[in-house]
Design a protein around this motif. Structure first.
Motif, PDB file in Angstrom:
ATOM      1  N   LEU A  52      -1.600 -10.978  15.020  1.00  0.00           N
ATOM      2  CA  LEU A  52      -2.022  -9.588  15.214  1.00  0.00           C
ATOM      3  C   LEU A  52      -0.842  -8.631  15.060  1.00  0.00           C
ATOM      4  O   LEU A  52      -0.986  -7.537  14.504  1.00  0.00           O
ATOM      5  CB  LEU A  52      -2.655  -9.429  16.595  1.00  0.00           C
ATOM      6  CG  LEU A  52      -4.029 -10.066  16.783  1.00  0.00           C
ATOM      7  CD1 LEU A  52      -4.445 -10.020  18.250  1.00  0.00           C
ATOM      8  CD2 LEU A  52      -5.075  -9.355  15.926  1.00  0.00           C
ATOM      9  N   GLU A  53       0.326  -9.036  15.546  1.00  0.00           N
ATOM     10  CA  GLU A  53       1.517  -8.209  15.360  1.00  0.00           C
ATOM     11  C   GLU A  53       1.852  -8.039  13.884  1.00  0.00           C
ATOM     12  O   GLU A  53       2.177  -6.929  13.428  1.00  0.00           O
ATOM     13  CB  GLU A  53       2.709  -8.832  16.088  1.00  0.00           C
ATOM     14  CG  GLU A  53       2.709  -8.639  17.578  1.00  0.00           C
ATOM     15  CD  GLU A  53       4.016  -9.063  18.209  1.00  0.00           C
ATOM     16  OE1 GLU A  53       4.247  -8.722  19.375  1.00  0.00           O
ATOM     17  OE2 GLU A  53       4.825  -9.743  17.531  1.00  0.00           O
ATOM     18  N   LEU A  54       1.782  -9.130  13.133  1.00  0.00           N
ATOM     19  CA  LEU A  54       2.084  -9.063  11.700  1.00  0.00           C
ATOM     20  C   LEU A  54       1.092  -8.166  10.970  1.00  0.00           C
ATOM     21  O   LEU A  54       1.477  -7.397  10.074  1.00  0.00           O
ATOM     22  CB  LEU A  54       2.076 -10.474  11.100  1.00  0.00           C
ATOM     23  CG  LEU A  54       3.193 -11.408  11.583  1.00  0.00           C
ATOM     24  CD1 LEU A  54       2.988 -12.815  11.033  1.00  0.00           C
ATOM     25  CD2 LEU A  54       4.560 -10.866  11.164  1.00  0.00           C
ATOM     26  N   ILE A  55      -0.181  -8.263  11.347  1.00  0.00           N
ATOM     27  CA  ILE A  55      -1.197  -7.388  10.743  1.00  0.00           C
ATOM     28  C   ILE A  55      -0.890  -5.934  11.077  1.00  0.00           C
ATOM     29  O   ILE A  55      -0.969  -5.055  10.212  1.00  0.00           O
ATOM     30  CB  ILE A  55      -2.602  -7.780  11.235  1.00  0.00           C
ATOM     31  CG1 ILE A  55      -2.978  -9.164  10.689  1.00  0.00           C
ATOM     32  CG2 ILE A  55      -3.637  -6.743  10.806  1.00  0.00           C
ATOM     33  CD1 ILE A  55      -4.270  -9.712  11.262  1.00  0.00           C
ATOM     34  N   VAL A 102       2.052  -4.590  11.815  1.00  0.00           N
ATOM     35  CA  VAL A 102       3.237  -4.164  11.068  1.00  0.00           C
ATOM     36  C   VAL A 102       2.879  -3.875   9.609  1.00  0.00           C
ATOM     37  O   VAL A 102       3.315  -2.874   9.035  1.00  0.00           O
ATOM     38  CB  VAL A 102       4.343  -5.236  11.156  1.00  0.00           C
ATOM     39  CG1 VAL A 102       5.464  -4.959  10.146  1.00  0.00           C
ATOM     40  CG2 VAL A 102       4.915  -5.297  12.560  1.00  0.00           C
ATOM     41  N   GLY A 103       2.052  -4.749   9.031  1.00  0.00           N
ATOM     42  CA  GLY A 103       1.651  -4.546   7.640  1.00  0.00           C
ATOM     43  C   GLY A 103       0.844  -3.279   7.448  1.00  0.00           C
ATOM     44  O   GLY A 103       1.088  -2.507   6.503  1.00  0.00           O
ATOM     45  N   LEU A 104      -0.119  -3.041   8.328  1.00  0.00           N
ATOM     46  CA  LEU A 104      -0.937  -1.830   8.227  1.00  0.00           C
ATOM     47  C   LEU A 104      -0.097  -0.574   8.450  1.00  0.00           C
ATOM     48  O   LEU A 104      -0.296   0.453   7.779  1.00  0.00           O
ATOM     49  CB  LEU A 104      -2.080  -1.885   9.238  1.00  0.00           C
ATOM     50  CG  LEU A 104      -3.160  -2.942   8.968  1.00  0.00           C
ATOM     51  CD1 LEU A 104      -4.173  -2.963  10.109  1.00  0.00           C
ATOM     52  CD2 LEU A 104      -3.863  -2.683   7.640  1.00  0.00           C
ATOM     53  N   ALA A 105       0.848  -0.652   9.405  1.00  0.00           N
ATOM     54  CA  ALA A 105       1.714   0.496   9.668  1.00  0.00           C
ATOM     55  C   ALA A 105       2.585   0.814   8.455  1.00  0.00           C
ATOM     56  O   ALA A 105       2.802   1.984   8.120  1.00  0.00           O
ATOM     57  CB  ALA A 105       2.597   0.227  10.893  1.00  0.00           C
ATOM     58  N   TYR A 106       3.043  -0.234   7.787  1.00  0.00           N
ATOM     59  CA  TYR A 106       3.886  -0.017   6.606  1.00  0.00           C
ATOM     60  C   TYR A 106       3.075   0.580   5.462  1.00  0.00           C
ATOM     61  O   TYR A 106       3.539   1.478   4.757  1.00  0.00           O
ATOM     62  CB  TYR A 106       4.514  -1.337   6.163  1.00  0.00           C
ATOM     63  CG  TYR A 106       5.478  -1.163   4.997  1.00  0.00           C
ATOM     64  CD1 TYR A 106       6.762  -0.692   5.228  1.00  0.00           C
ATOM     65  CD2 TYR A 106       5.088  -1.450   3.688  1.00  0.00           C
ATOM     66  CE1 TYR A 106       7.650  -0.511   4.175  1.00  0.00           C
ATOM     67  CE2 TYR A 106       5.957  -1.269   2.633  1.00  0.00           C
ATOM     68  CZ  TYR A 106       7.243  -0.804   2.880  1.00  0.00           C
ATOM     69  OH  TYR A 106       8.110  -0.619   1.834  1.00  0.00           O
ATOM     70  N   LEU A 107       1.857   0.106   5.282  1.00  0.00           N
ATOM     71  CA  LEU A 107       1.007   0.661   4.226  1.00  0.00           C
ATOM     72  C   LEU A 107       0.665   2.122   4.484  1.00  0.00           C
ATOM     73  O   LEU A 107       0.548   2.927   3.551  1.00  0.00           O
ATOM     74  CB  LEU A 107      -0.283  -0.164   4.115  1.00  0.00           C
ATOM     75  CG  LEU A 107      -0.143  -1.577   3.540  1.00  0.00           C
ATOM     76  CD1 LEU A 107      -1.475  -2.304   3.609  1.00  0.00           C
ATOM     77  CD2 LEU A 107       0.363  -1.525   2.096  1.00  0.00           C
ATOM     78  N   ALA A 108       0.515   2.477   5.773  1.00  0.00           N
ATOM     79  CA  ALA A 108       0.117   3.841   6.115  1.00  0.00           C
ATOM     80  C   ALA A 108       1.282   4.823   6.103  1.00  0.00           C
ATOM     81  O   ALA A 108       1.117   5.988   5.738  1.00  0.00           O
ATOM     82  CB  ALA A 108      -0.550   3.859   7.487  1.00  0.00           C
ATOM     83  N   ILE A 150       6.854  -0.990  18.249  1.00  0.00           N
ATOM     84  CA  ILE A 150       5.608  -0.945  19.028  1.00  0.00           C
ATOM     85  C   ILE A 150       4.650  -2.071  18.641  1.00  0.00           C
ATOM     86  O   ILE A 150       3.527  -2.124  19.152  1.00  0.00           O
ATOM     87  CB  ILE A 150       4.914   0.419  18.870  1.00  0.00           C
ATOM     88  CG1 ILE A 150       4.606   0.715  17.393  1.00  0.00           C
ATOM     89  CG2 ILE A 150       5.757   1.529  19.476  1.00  0.00           C
ATOM     90  CD1 ILE A 150       3.803   1.989  17.199  1.00  0.00           C
ATOM     91  N   ALA A 151       5.099  -2.961  17.764  1.00  0.00           N
ATOM     92  CA  ALA A 151       4.244  -4.087  17.360  1.00  0.00           C
ATOM     93  C   ALA A 151       3.792  -4.952  18.528  1.00  0.00           C
ATOM     94  O   ALA A 151       2.663  -5.461  18.519  1.00  0.00           O
ATOM     95  CB  ALA A 151       4.970  -4.943  16.315  1.00  0.00           C
ATOM     96  N   PRO A 152       4.635  -5.157  19.591  1.00  0.00           N
ATOM     97  CA  PRO A 152       4.163  -5.973  20.724  1.00  0.00           C
ATOM     98  C   PRO A 152       2.894  -5.464  21.377  1.00  0.00           C
ATOM     99  O   PRO A 152       2.195  -6.232  22.058  1.00  0.00           O
ATOM    100  CB  PRO A 152       5.353  -5.930  21.693  1.00  0.00           C
ATOM    101  CG  PRO A 152       6.549  -5.761  20.815  1.00  0.00           C
ATOM    102  CD  PRO A 152       6.075  -4.850  19.711  1.00  0.00           C
TER     103      PRO A 152
END
Length: 231
Positions: A32-35, A37-43, A51-53
């Motif tokens: 869930l953290e990786l997802i 981080v990925g969504l935050a980077y795309l956005a 804040i990934a934790p």
């Protein structure tokens, strides 16, 4: 109480195949953290590792699993960690636990978020924003105090309304007030210490989902032992 703390701390580390059971709960949180981080980077083109934790708060299978442990401990039937099975039930119970927690925390959360929004404006508004954030944190500590008893009431009575009767909940807490307060303060301290680990750059977000799941199970065992005689 010391014996209860020691037994509860060891509980997630007992039984057959306990490392695999802990790894499953932690691995879901890490995913869930990786997802996130990925969504935050795309956005925003920023990874938002800091804040990934927070992503572990929507680890519904792990929350459902911890509630299963809490249920078994309340009934005096928790010998060791249960097997990861009946996944639809874990999801549904986790969603219910998340919803109850969100209901208790929605007003403190709104206060904190409103305060954060006011910080950027400066001047007297900045001071008011800080006051709102402090008030939100204090309100969160107060409302979260009732949450373990609320979830225990739901688990044993199988009625969602059992989680939202303040007078009934306080009556139950009052029967075991000293033990309940001590357990609550201990759990708050454990999660604050865990949060400090999560704040360690790069290493913290990786280890946090596993530490968070372990602490969640310890908390379930502690409150199950303390609250078991109330219902």
């Amino acid at each position: 109480m010391p014996l209860s703390i020691t037994a509860s701390a060891r509980f997630p580390l007992t039984g057959t195949d306990w490392p695999r059971k802990l790894l499953i709960g932690g691995a879901i949180g890490l995913l869930l953290e990786l997802i996130f981080v990925g969504l935050a980077y795309l956005a925003s083109e920023e990874a938002a590792f800091g804040i990934a934790p927070l992503a572990v708060t929507v680890n519904l299978p792990a929350i459902g699993y911890a509630l299963r442990v809490y249920d078994q401990t309340l009934r005096g039937a928790a010998g060791s960690l249960p097997e990861w099975e009946q996944w639809p039930g874990l999801f549904s119970r986790g969603l219910l636990g998340f919803t109850v927690g969100l209901t208790y925390g929605i007003i403190p959360l709104l206060l904190v978020l409103t305060g954060l929004g006011m910080l950027v404006k400066g001047g007297i508004v900045l001071f008011l924003g800080m006051m709102l954030m402090v008030l939100g944190v204090l309100a969160g500590v107060f409302t979260a105090f009732f949450l373990p008893m609320a979830l225990g009431g739901y688990l044993l009575r199988r009625r969602i309304e059992a989680a939202f009767h303040p007078l009934v909940l306080w009556s139950g807490i009052n029967q075991i007030l000293a033990e309940y307060v001590a357990t609550y303060v201990l759990c708050i301290g454990l999660f604050i210490a865990g949060g400090l680990v999560a704040a360690i750059p790069y290493f913290g977000p990786i280890i946090w989902p596993f530490l968070w799941f372990y602490l969640l199970l310890v908390q379930a065992a502690l409150f199950g032992d303390v609250c078991g005689g109330v219902f």
